[in-house]
Write a protein that holds these residues in place. Structure first.
Motif, short mmCIF file in Angstrom:
data_model
loop_
_atom_site.label_atom_id
_atom_site.label_comp_id
_atom_site.label_asym_id
_atom_site.label_seq_id
_atom_site.Cartn_x
_atom_site.Cartn_y
_atom_site.Cartn_z
N ARG A 87 20.18 -45.42 62.72
CA ARG A 87 21.55 -45.60 62.20
C ARG A 87 21.93 -47.07 62.17
O ARG A 87 22.60 -47.52 61.24
CB ARG A 87 22.54 -44.81 63.05
CG ARG A 87 22.41 -43.32 62.83
CD ARG A 87 23.39 -42.54 63.67
NE ARG A 87 23.17 -41.11 63.48
CZ ARG A 87 23.22 -40.22 64.45
NH1 ARG A 87 23.49 -40.59 65.69
NH2 ARG A 87 23.00 -38.95 64.19
N GLN B 139 19.79 -43.62 67.14
CA GLN B 139 20.71 -44.75 67.15
C GLN B 139 20.08 -45.97 66.49
O GLN B 139 20.75 -46.70 65.76
CB GLN B 139 21.14 -45.06 68.58
CG GLN B 139 22.03 -43.98 69.15
CD GLN B 139 22.31 -44.14 70.62
OE1 GLN B 139 21.68 -44.92 71.32
NE2 GLN B 139 23.26 -43.36 71.12
N TYR B 140 18.80 -46.18 66.73
CA TYR B 140 18.10 -47.28 66.11
C TYR B 140 18.08 -47.11 64.57
O TYR B 140 18.35 -48.05 63.83
CB TYR B 140 16.67 -47.39 66.65
CG TYR B 140 15.86 -48.46 65.99
CD1 TYR B 140 16.08 -49.81 66.25
CD2 TYR B 140 14.85 -48.12 65.07
CE1 TYR B 140 15.35 -50.79 65.63
CE2 TYR B 140 14.10 -49.11 64.45
CZ TYR B 140 14.35 -50.44 64.74
OH TYR B 140 13.61 -51.42 64.11
N THR C 146 17.33 -39.55 70.89
CA THR C 146 18.67 -40.09 70.69
C THR C 146 18.61 -41.61 70.50
O THR C 146 19.31 -42.16 69.63
CB THR C 146 19.58 -39.72 71.87
OG1 THR C 146 19.67 -38.28 71.93
CG2 THR C 146 20.97 -40.31 71.72
#
Length: 109
Positions: free
Chosen positions: A103, A100-101, A96
């Motif tokens: 994105r 996130q990184y 996760t």
């Protein structure tokens, strides 16, 4: 001794069997709760349990979306598997963070 059973052997065996069945049901329920918790915590993944060809049971997660080049570069995997729910939860927490990184790298600035 033809056909006789010592006193207490049959009830004990029956009690042991009931205990084994109760423990198995408890474990199955525990695995079901772990599965439910993982699925609600990590909705971006299809999470389940699978047995491999050797008979080993694995907790698995497959990302619901296709990987992009940025995701691969960030370390995101399409599929992960671990021997237990706790290890899978830890792996998915890392995945996760990688998602996130990835994105954040492609987000407009």
């Amino acid at each position: 001794m033809t056909g006789t059973v010592p006193d207490g052997v049959v009830p004990t065996a029956g009690q042991d069997m009931r205990q084994v069945v109760a423990q198995a049901a408890l474990l199955q329920d525990w695995a079901g709760r772990q599965l439910s918790t993982l699925r609600s915590t990590y909705p971006a993944w299809d999470i389940g349990r699978e047995r491999d060809v050797s008979g080993q049971m694995w907790w698995t997660a497959r990302l619901r979306q296709q990987l992009s080049l940025d995701m691969v570069a960030a370390g995101v995997l399409q599929t992960v598997r671990q021997p237990d729910a706790i290890a899978l939860a830890a792996t998915l927490a890392w995945q996760t963070a990688f998602l996130q990184y990835a994105r954040a790298r492609v987000a407009p600035r």
